[in-house]
Write an enzyme that holds these catalytic residues in place. Structure first.
Site: not given
Length: 531
Positions: A63, A124, A263, A424, A261
């Site tokens: 994403s 990530h 987020d 997911h 990553r």
């Protein structure tokens, strides 16, 4: 300035293309309206993984990089590729912030904590980076090393942590038993990003407080026990090592967070560093001890301003003249709309790492991008999204239709999270419901925006996921894919080029639709065929 026809970029997160199969939730959802769109308007199958989004060859998209490239109009070498190079060349061992952290630990005779998502998912993090830092620390003479591991099961197969950690234990043994696995936590707890602070607190207890939390004496036995009660890697309940009871994170220790990553690293990192972070005003943390002012915290990349530590191993270089920034300079009015789970993606990531919207949480008077506005729709408070596969899609559409009827915006960026977030969970039937929900919402939007307001929709995805819910070994697949994704443009008067379509070409294509000159920073061409 005002465009003749407004553009709405609809990003269906995790909506990929694959052959019909029992695990293809996109196909099995029978998205009737999407089929009508493909029969009515021009569309393409586009690249959204690997080199086309700045990742290593055959690396699945995600994403973050998907949204970056949707807004960038160029290929941007992503964090994974950069850190892979740093690791391969051993430059990571020479990184200034990392070396200074080694010096800090030696000076204080304290512990070095290595924390991060320990997997090879590459979305990530990648465990190669943590291992490289571990080896560099040993060379530097550090002997008190603690691993605070976060297990994956979402960007990998569900139950790989056992083997990953078994290999780490062997590596520790090969290095004279320097290092100990001090705590473990499933990413469901340690990498929450939706202010579910009760989850974060359990992970925090395992790392810092060592109270009101599980413990283990043998990490591999503990993971096997979790597997036996149907907790895969993502859901492993946080626990600490009884043999390292006093090895909790404490004053004068250092911690290197190896996720690149941002987020899902923001929340736990903010809790560890910032006493003014909102978690510390929550009931979940009302009786927790804060030690962030007594430790050295290093992040691999910049996560957020709410992570108050100044120590960033690889500081960001935000992109310039991304689509949102460029339209803002031209005086065009734009709106970003998504639910909580994906609000950072239509803001921070879509803007190439520029934090105009405070990671999606800014009020409209706090936004630093001119002529830009935001609608944040709360995500449902459920344990996992297969319990509500519709998520907040209907509420997003309701709000979006209100905004469309105002006839104010030249450009709108919309994210629907369903295909990705429900995908997911690994629940195939729930993901079919998620896809069907989006089909219904797209029709509502199309009928208002295109038919009544003369707008053009650009409908696409950031990466694949929901189209492969069962892998080739007939196992549940929860992770992203390398699938192509659709790009549908609701303008019957255009033709599209078939040569190497990619989501990184969406931004110049939108400018072409607006009849606006493409800036030189956008190195890729429009996908519209003018011949």
């Amino acid at each position: 300035m005002k465009v003749k026809r407004p553009i709405l970029l609809a990003i269906l997160d995790g909506w990929g293309l694959a052959e019909p199969d029992k695990g293809n939730a996109v196909d099995n959802a029978n998205m009737i309206f999407v089929k009508q769109l493909k029969q009515t308007y021009p569309w393409l199958k586009a690249h959204a993984s690997g080199k086309w989004v700045g990742l290593p060859e055959n690396q699945m998209g995600n994403s973050e990089v998907g949204h970056i490239h949707l807004g960038a109009g160029r290929i941007n070498l992503e964090s994974l590729a950069k850190l892979n190079h740093e690791t391969k060349t051993n430059n990571i061992a020479k990184n200034d912030e990392i070396v200074k952290t080694f010096e800090y630990v030696k000076k204080n005779n304290s512990a070095l904590h290595l924390m991060g998502l320990f997997s090879n998912g590459g979305v990530h993090s990648h465990f190669d980076h943590m291992i490289a830092i571990y080896k560099a620390a040993i060379v530097y003479g550090i002997t008190n090393i603690k691993f605070d591991l976060i297990t994956d099961g979402r960007d990998t197969k569900p139950k790989l942590a056992y083997d990953f950690i078994k290999n780490l234990l062997e590596l520790i043994k090969q290095n004279n038993n320097i290092g100990i696995i001090s705590s473990v936590s499933g990413r469901y707890y340690a990498m929450d990003r939706d202010k579910r602070f009760d989850r974060s607190r359990i992970a925090y207890n395992a790392i810092v407080n060592r109270n009101n939390v599980r413990s283990f004496t043998n990490i591999l036995d503990y993971i096997q026990q979790e597997y036996m009660i149907n907790h895969d890697d993502e859901m492993i309940i946080p626990a600490f090592n009884q043999d390292d009871f006093n090895g909790n994170l404490k004053a004068n220790d250092a911690i290197i967070m190896t996720n690149f990553r941002p987020d899902r690293a923001i929340q736990i990192s903010s809790i560890l560093t910032n006493k003014n972070y909102i978690a510390w005003q929550s009931e979940a943390f009302s009786d927790a001890e804060f030690i962030g002012d007594k430790i050295r915290f290093v992040s691999m990349m910049k996560y957020s301003d709410s992570v108050t530590s100044p120590h960033i191993a690889y500081p960001p270089k935000p992109l310039t003249n991304t689509l949102g920034q460029y339209l803002s300079k031209l005086g065009l009015k734009q709106l970003r709309i998504a639910e909580t789970e994906k609000i950072a993606h239509v803001t921070f990531f879509f803007d190439g790492g520029n934090d105009y919207f405070k990671n999606g949480l800014a009020k409209n008077d706090e936004i630093t991008l001119a002529n830009a506005y935001i609608d944040l729709i709360p995500s449902a408070k459920v344990a996992t999204y297969d319990l509500k596969p519709q998520m907040s899609a209907v509420e997003i559409t309701d709000k979006l239709l209100e905004e469309i009827k105002k006839d104010e915006f030249d450009f709108i960026v919309l994210n629907f999270a369903n295909c990705d977030m429900v995908g997911h969970t690994g629940n195939n039937k729930a993901t079919e419901i998620a896809c069907k929900t989006l089909d219904d919402q797209l029709k509502r939007i199309h009928d208002e925006f295109v038919l009544k307001h003369n707008g053009i929709m650009v409908i696409t995805a950031d990466h694949g996921n929901a189209e492969i819910m069962i892998d080739k070994d007939d196992q549940v697949n929860k992770k992203h894919t390398t699938s192509l994704v659709p790009i549908i443009i609701t303008d019957k008067n255009i033709k599209l080029k078939q040569n190497d379509p990619a989501i990184a070409k969406v931004a110049p294509t939108i400018l072409d639709l607006m009849n606006i000159e493409i800036p030189k920073e956008m190195e890729l061409e429009s996908m519209i065929d003018h011949n």
